[in-house]
Structure formats: structure tokens, C-alpha cells
Design an enzyme around this catalytic site. Structure first.
Site, PDB file in Angstrom:
ATOM      1  N   GLU B  33      27.346  15.500 -62.141  1.00 44.50           N
ATOM      2  CA  GLU B  33      28.418  15.419 -61.142  1.00 44.50           C
ATOM      3  C   GLU B  33      29.021  16.808 -60.909  1.00 44.50           C
ATOM      4  O   GLU B  33      29.387  17.484 -61.873  1.00 44.50           O
ATOM      5  CB  GLU B  33      29.506  14.451 -61.625  1.00 44.50           C
ATOM      6  CG  GLU B  33      29.009  13.019 -61.737  1.00 44.50           C
ATOM      7  CD  GLU B  33      29.872  12.142 -62.652  1.00 44.50           C
ATOM      8  OE1 GLU B  33      30.944  12.599 -63.079  1.00 44.50           O
ATOM      9  OE2 GLU B  33      29.445  11.013 -62.941  1.00 44.50           O
ATOM     10  N   GLU B  64      27.471   7.727 -64.616  1.00 45.12           N
ATOM     11  CA  GLU B  64      26.879   8.355 -65.795  1.00 45.12           C
ATOM     12  C   GLU B  64      25.617   7.621 -66.228  1.00 45.12           C
ATOM     13  O   GLU B  64      24.648   8.241 -66.677  1.00 45.12           O
ATOM     14  CB  GLU B  64      27.903   8.421 -66.935  1.00 45.12           C
ATOM     15  CG  GLU B  64      29.036   9.416 -66.689  1.00 45.12           C
ATOM     16  CD  GLU B  64      30.071   8.943 -65.687  1.00 45.12           C
ATOM     17  OE1 GLU B  64      30.094   7.729 -65.366  1.00 45.12           O
ATOM     18  OE2 GLU B  64      30.865   9.780 -65.200  1.00 45.12           O
ATOM     19  N   PHE B  87      32.769  15.149 -69.071  1.00 41.71           N
ATOM     20  CA  PHE B  87      33.638  15.236 -70.247  1.00 41.71           C
ATOM     21  C   PHE B  87      33.157  14.238 -71.287  1.00 41.71           C
ATOM     22  O   PHE B  87      32.593  13.185 -70.956  1.00 41.71           O
ATOM     23  CB  PHE B  87      35.096  14.910 -69.890  1.00 41.71           C
ATOM     24  CG  PHE B  87      35.841  16.065 -69.268  1.00 41.71           C
ATOM     25  CD1 PHE B  87      36.494  16.994 -70.068  1.00 41.71           C
ATOM     26  CD2 PHE B  87      35.879  16.221 -67.897  1.00 41.71           C
ATOM     27  CE1 PHE B  87      37.173  18.065 -69.492  1.00 41.71           C
ATOM     28  CE2 PHE B  87      36.558  17.292 -67.313  1.00 41.71           C
ATOM     29  CZ  PHE B  87      37.210  18.210 -68.125  1.00 41.71           C
ATOM     30  N   PHE B  90      33.636  10.524 -70.946  1.00 41.42           N
ATOM     31  CA  PHE B  90      32.965   9.854 -69.822  1.00 41.42           C
ATOM     32  C   PHE B  90      31.503   9.560 -70.101  1.00 41.42           C
ATOM     33  O   PHE B  90      30.768   9.142 -69.197  1.00 41.42           O
ATOM     34  CB  PHE B  90      33.083  10.700 -68.550  1.00 41.42           C
ATOM     35  CG  PHE B  90      34.494  10.993 -68.135  1.00 41.42           C
ATOM     36  CD1 PHE B  90      35.510  10.105 -68.443  1.00 41.42           C
ATOM     37  CD2 PHE B  90      34.801  12.145 -67.440  1.00 41.42           C
ATOM     38  CE1 PHE B  90      36.825  10.374 -68.075  1.00 41.42           C
ATOM     39  CE2 PHE B  90      36.118  12.419 -67.058  1.00 41.42           C
ATOM     40  CZ  PHE B  90      37.126  11.530 -67.380  1.00 41.42           C
ATOM     41  N   HIS B 133      39.527  13.422 -72.422  1.00 43.22           N
ATOM     42  CA  HIS B 133      39.007  14.771 -72.153  1.00 43.22           C
ATOM     43  C   HIS B 133      38.950  15.635 -73.409  1.00 43.22           C
ATOM     44  O   HIS B 133      38.785  16.848 -73.309  1.00 43.22           O
ATOM     45  CB  HIS B 133      39.872  15.473 -71.101  1.00 43.22           C
ATOM     46  CG  HIS B 133      39.766  14.881 -69.730  1.00 43.22           C
ATOM     47  ND1 HIS B 133      40.241  13.626 -69.426  1.00 43.22           N
ATOM     48  CD2 HIS B 133      39.226  15.363 -68.580  1.00 43.22           C
ATOM     49  CE1 HIS B 133      40.014  13.370 -68.147  1.00 43.22           C
ATOM     50  NE2 HIS B 133      39.394  14.404 -67.613  1.00 43.22           N
TER      51      HIS B 133
END
Lengths: 360, 329
Positions: B33, B64, B87, B90, B133
Site C-alpha cells: 500500500e 493485507e 504497520f 495491520f 502502530h
């Protein structure tokens, strides 16, 4: 939107052409379709018997889905590649996978069973919908290889991925549709809507047909009678040709019915009626093709005998082949986990082998 | 490709490693991404799409599972995809593809199909980020058979390990210490063989205690060793580099000399890399141990709100405290 499934060969075995889906019986080896549908049913019948005899732990039957699978498979070129679910025994047969190799996964002698690169037929995928993304990635590869839309009939290729109605509810299938549409990929999604995801009916999955969903993603959806081998073949031929030509993906819905329980471990009496099953048995895909062949004179005593003999030989091959499937070696779980055996895994393997040896 | 040595941050070293791998093998491609025009949110892929085109540096839709699932298909088609997960927090939508598909396919196909997929993930805390994150998910991957898990701590390793990971025929989870993306060091692009991907490296020789860590905590461990030096304690610092497989031989050999082991990582303590190292060291070096193995780690809680992360993370003081506990046992 007219959502009536396209039908070319009706339940009574008579052929009617459709402006929506061009198909010529003359240029099709109809007898080969019939033969392969019967062989697929033989594989299925024998495997169920082997499970009942305790030779297989489990078997997911494809009874009733022969037209969908054989029709779709006959549209493939050898260089096209297939990503199956775990029920594509008929497609595997058409791709040249030894049906005995299909049994290993269910007998517990392997986690795979065949070399996916030999017949361009990938391993069965048990996690619902996961293979749709592999198909998308492979199609991205074909596109980058430049093997799409060249117009060279010996070069262009496409991906055919199978999924069931249950997979339509998985997030990964949604991602696969998004990616395939946005990148205009050479992939055909062939959904056998057999109407039951174990005990969940299609009404639990969606308020619209499978084919209608394609529109929202921006590619073509086609709905065909999944018990009509001509319609399944014609729709897949057209979709694969479009994919190879660089015209993007298609979603085919073959409306059919899973006449046996989900697997041999399932009890479908707890969630559906015999009457429903009987109604679909009357729409049997093999019966209607037999009627058609008889009416056109393509079936005669000689080829009936020939097919019967082949079926018996296949059944015997499955029975003896199943029992002869080798039990994997004690070291096999450790092998091919990595390209090279890591030190810790080698220690564990040696520990295990010493333990096994001492116990023997 | 000419050899050169220059000073650059980890992010640029990773970029250079990707660039050189792509120059060397046209089957190497990137997918993720915002990695193309934007160059990734951390700019690790900056400029690569401009050089190699959008067919080799693919800006993916937001998904993902799609990134990893399509990478599997690409690998089956003969490509060597390098995925970027934006991150750490994710990566979880992709876990099904990673665990049930990517890690197992070689085994299931009895070696007929290899999946040389690299999954790059910026990991760890210390940057004042919002939730999801700052996580350290390495144990999930290290627990999964079929995956290699590595984490560089410095620019030279970032460059070398990226090229080695892409060359690997096993899937590699490549964990990038995000808070040190801009940490600088010398990078040589020498073609001489760098350390193997799965080998630990002793980054400081010492005799009194073994301190093992990886990724963002390596520089912190080095500082701790400096402080200890002033107190007359010589610390052997090992940068683990590979979290699966673990180079336990290097750790065991060190503990056999020092008799003491402290393991530091940001990830939660229980069932983590520290626990695994403690188990292996007691297995191989039981009689060498003078004191129990000490784990200095994140706690078994969700990663805290960032105003608390400085005290929650195993920083210099907590590592020094762990070392003290080992010596005063």
C-alpha cells in the site's frame, strides 16, 4: 436484470441454442464430456465406499456437480492453470491428476498429493476462499510475463479458480474480486453454487445471486444452469477466451446442488429435506446428457460398453491404489518445511527418529 | 554493480538493498500500500517505482490478505515478490494467508513448489504513535513452521539481509525497527559474502554476562554495555538477527563463557523469544549458569498509550536493572 440461469440442455435432455451463450454441439466432443462425467462419478462413488470401509478418514462428495466441473474443465487449455477448492475431483480428473492421488489427503498419507506444476492443477485448498487470491497473484504473473492479449493462440493463457457459494462471504474473496477487477486480470472465477455451505443455505450468504455480485466489482457475471454441461462449458470457454485476450475477469455462477452431505462426516438430514434432494436428483446432469446422446444417436452399444469397461477399471484402480498408498516416513514431517533443515529442526528430527527406533 | 561504501540511514540501506536485488533479478517485484508514487509511508521504497515501473513496484488496493495472497500466486508463477505491510498492527488481516498458505505450501507440495516471498513489516514502539502502530508481533511468526523471521539492527545488515531474504527460497518475515529507520551507519555494497541470514552476530565482546537482543534494542544494549564497562563489568552483546531459526549455538557458546544471560525485547514477555532462549540455554548450558536467565521485555498487556511507552518499553534503565539482578542473584 434477468437472472434466470442460462440453459442449453434442459432436464429432459433436449438442446436449445441461446442467443446469450453461443454453443455448437457439432464442434464439441460430447461423448468425451459424457465419459468424463461418468468417470468423475465413479471416483466419487468409489471414494465414498472406501470411506465407509474405513480406508479414508473423510470424503467431500461432488455428486450432482459433474456437469459444472467437467464443463468448466473442458474449456481449459493445458497451459491454463487451475486453483481448486477441495471438491474439484472431476476437474482433477480432466487435468490428468491420478485419482488415487486425490485420496492421499483424505487417507492421511499426505498433506498434498500431487505435483501442482505437472498438470497446472494446484493443491486442494481447505481454507475457504484462500485460493482466490493465489489465482489473482498468478494472473498478475501471467500479465507480467506478457502472455495475455498477444493474439497468439499458442501463447495466451488464463487462470481458472473454483469457489463455492460459501466462499462468497469470505473477505479474501472480496479482495480477490477487487484486485482482479482493478487490474483487469486474466482470471475466471467459477462458482459452483451448490446452495449449501455445510448447513448454511445460500439465503444466509446473500440477497442477490452470485452472478449479480460481479456487477458491483465491475466485471461480467454469468449465471448458468450448473447441471447443464453445455452451458457450463460454453460460459467457461467464453470467459477464458476473454481472459486470455486481455478482456479481464468473469464470474461464472453454475447453479447446482450438492446432493450428498458436505462430507462423509456430515448429517444433512439435520438441515434440509429429502424432498429437496429428490427434486434435484430429477435434474441429474448425467441422465440428461445420456438422453441427449441417445436421441442424437451418438451413444451406441459399442461406446456404452467401452465406457462401462473404463469405469470398472478406474474403480479397481482406486480400490487397489488407495490401499497401496505409502505411509509417509518418520522423517517426512521435518522434510520440506524449509529449503534447508534448520539446526533446531534437525535436533528434533533426530530425537524423534531415535524415539521411534527405540519403540520399534 | 560497483562496490561502494557510504554512510546512510537504515531506511536508505533497505531501499538500496531492494534496488540492487531488483537490478540483479527481474523477477523481483514489490507490492504494498502506498509504496509506489508515495514511496511508502516511511519512504523505504522511495523512487523505486520511477526506476522499475508500476508493473514491478505495485501500488496495491487496501487489503493485507490480498497483498500476501497475491504474492503467493506471483511466487507460484515464478516471481520473487517483496510485500510491504504498512504497520505491525495491520499484518493481522494477512495472517490466514501467511500461516495457512504461505508457510505450508512447500511442505504440502513436498518441495515441488517454493514460495520465495518476503514480507517487510515496520515493527516496534518508541515513536509516539497511536494504537496498532507500535507492536512487536515476532513471536506469532517465529511460532509458525515454514517461516523465517529476521530483523536487522543497523544499516549494513539492513542492506545485506534484505538481499539475502529476497534470495531465500523460504518465505521471510522481515521486521524493520521503525524507530531506527533514520539511524545512520556505514554501508558497503561489497559482493563478498555477508553473514548468513540465519546467524547471530556478537556485536561486543565481553566476559561477564551475555546480553541478547535484536532490532531496535541493539543500540540500547550497546549503551547498557558501555555503562557496565564503567562499572567494571564486561558485557557480551549478541544481535540475534534471525528470530527463526534461532542461532542458539552463538548464545549457548557465549553463556558457557559468561555464566549469565539477559534477554531483552520489546514484545510481551510470556511465550516470547526470551522464554525460548532461556529454555534452550538451560538445555544446553545448564551447568554454566551462575544465575537465572533474566528477561527484560514489554509486559503482557496491550501496547500502552504512547505517553506511557517510555516507561513500558525496555529502555536503558530497565536493561541495566536486569543486568544488576543477574549479578546480584
Amino acid at each position: 436484470m434477468n437472472d434466470e440461469p442460462i440453459s442449453l440442455l434442459n432436464a429432459g435432455g433436449s438442446f436449445t441454442s441461446s442467443p446469450e451463450l453461443p454453443f455448437e454441439t457439432d464442434s464439441t466432443d460430447v461423448l468425451a464430456l459424457y465419459n468424463d462425467m461418468l468417470m468423475a462419478r465413479t471416483v466419487d462413488t468409489e471414494a465414498i465406499a472406501l470411506q465407509r470401509q474405513g480406508e479414508l478418514g473423510l470424503w467431500p462428495s461432488m455428486l450432482g456437480q459433474e456437469a459444472a466441473q467437467i464443463g468448466a474443465a473442458h474449456a481449459l487449455l493445458p497451459r491454463d492453470i487451475v486453483f481448486p477448492t477441495y471438491r474439484e475431483h472431476g476437474v482433477a480428473w480432466c487435468r490428468g491428476v491420478d485419482p488415487v492421488d486425490l485420496l492421499g489427503l483424505f487417507r492421511g498419507t499426505t498433506l498434498g498429493g500431487w505435483n501442482p506444476t505437472e498438470n497446472n492443477f494446484n493443491l486442494y485448498t481447505l481454507v475457504i476462499g484462500a485460493q482466490t487470491l493465489h489465482a489473482v497473484g498468478y494472473a498478475m504473473g501471467i500479465l507480467r510475463d506478457g502472455d495475455v492479449g498477444t493474439g497468439d493462440p499458442d501463447r495466451d493463457r488464463a487462470v481458472l479458480v473454483f469457489l463455492g457459494d460459501g466462499a462468497l462471504s469470505e473477505g479474501e474473496t472480496n479482495e480477490a474480486f477487487v484486485w482482479a477487477a482493478a487490474q483487469h486480470l486474466p482470471v475466471v472465477f467459477f462458482c459452483q453454487n451448490n446452495q449449501w455451505a455445510i448447513s448454511a443455505p445460500y439465503s444466509v450468504q446473500s440477497r442477490v445471486s452470485v452472478a449479480q455480485r460481479a456487477q458491483g466489482y465491475g466485471f461480467k457475471g454469468v449465471r448458468v444452469d450448473g447441471n447443464d454441461v453445455f452451458a457450463c462449458l460454453a460460459a467457461t470457454r467464453e470467459a477464458l477466451a476473454a481472459a486470455r485476450a486481455g478482456q479481464g475477469p468473469t464470474l461464472i455462477e453454475a447453479l447446482t446442488y450438492r446432493r450428498n452431505p458436505h462430507t462423509t462426516s456430515d448429517d444433512d438430514g439435520r438441515y434440509r429435506t429429502l424432498a429437496e434432494n429428490d427434486a434435484w436428483a430429477a435434474l441429474d446432469p448425467i441422465d440428461r446428457l445420456r438422453t441427449y446422446l441417445q436421441s442424437t444417436g451418438l451413444l451406441n452399444d459399442a461406446n456404452v460398453e467401452d465406457i462401462s469397461r473404463r469405469g470398472k477399471a478406474l474403480a479397481e484402480h482406486l480400490r487397489s491404489g488407495c490401499r497401496a498408498l505409502p505411509v509417509p516416513g518418520h522423517a517426512s514431517p521435518f522434510q520440506n518445511t524449509y529449503a534447508e533443515l534448520p539446526d533446531e529442526l534437525e535436533r528434533q528430527m533426530n530425537e524423534h527418529l531415535e524415539f521411534v527406533e527405540a519403540a520399534e | 554493480m560497483t562496490t561502494m561504501t557510504s554512510r546512510m540511514p537504515i531506511a536508505h540501506a533497505l531501499n538500496l538493498g531492494l534496488r540492487h536485488a531488483m537490478e540483479a533479478d527481474e523477477k523481483v517485484m514489490l507490492i504494498g500500500e502506498d509504496i509506489g508514487q508515495l514511496g511508502g509511508v516511511f519512504r523505504v521504497t522511495d523512487g523505486l517505482q520511477k526506476t522499475f515501473g508500476d508493473h514491478r513496484v505495485v501500488d496495491s488496493p487496501l487489503g493485507e490478505a490480498g497483498i500476501v495472497g497475491s504474492a503467493i500466486g506471483l511466487a507460484m508463477a515464478g516471481y520473487r515478490p517483496v510485500c510491504e505491510i504498512q504497520f505491525d498492527g495491520f499484518v493481522f488481516p494477512a495472517m490466514n494467508q501467511i500461516i495457512t498458505q504461505l508457510a505450508k505450501y512447500r511442505h504440502r507440495s513436498e518441495g515441488a513448489v517454493t514460495l520465495p516471498v518476503v514480507i517487510r513489516i515496520p515493527v516496534g514502539g518508541g515513536i509516539g504513535a497511536i494504537e496498532h502502530h507500535s507492536e512487536s508481533p515476532e513471536a506469532y511468526f517465529a511460532h509458525t513452521a515454514g517461516l523465517k523471521v529476521v530483523s536487522p539492527s543497523n544499516p549494513q545488515d539492513a542492506y545485506d539481509m534484505m538481499k539475502l531474504a529476497i534470495r531465500s527460497n523460504d518465505p521471510v518475515i522481515f521486521l524493520e525497527p521503525k524507530r531506527n529507520y533514520w539511524l545512520k551507519g556505514d554501508v558497503s555494497t561489497s559482493t563478498t559474502t555477508p553473514s548468513d541470514l540465519d546467524r547471530a552476530v556478537t556485536v561486543r565482546k565481553g566476559t561477564d554476562l551475555t546480553l541478547v537482543t535484536y532490532g531496535a534494542l541493539v543500540p540500547v544494549a550497546m549503551k547498557a554495555a558501555d555503562v557496565c564497562q564503567e562499572e567494571g563489568r564486561n558485557i557480551d552483546v549478541i544481535d540475534l538477527r534471525s528470530l527463526s531459526p534461532i542461532d542458539d549455538k552463538a548464545v549457548v557458546a557465549s553463556v558457557q563463557r559468561t555464566g549469565r544471560l539477559v534477554v531483552a525485547h520489546e514484545a510481551s514477555r510470556s511465550v516470547g523469544l526470551g522464554a525460548e532462549l532461556a529454555a534452550r540455554v538451560q538445555d544446553e548450558a545448564f551447568y554454566s549458569l551462575i544465575s537465572p536467565v533474566i528477561r527484560v521485555t514489554g509486559y503482557d498487556t496491550p501496547y500502552p498509550a504512547s505517553r506511557l511507552e517510555e516507561e513500558w518499553l525496555p529502555g536503558l534503565d530497565r536493561i541495566l536493572d536486569g543486568i544488576d539482578r543477574s549479578f546480584t542473584y
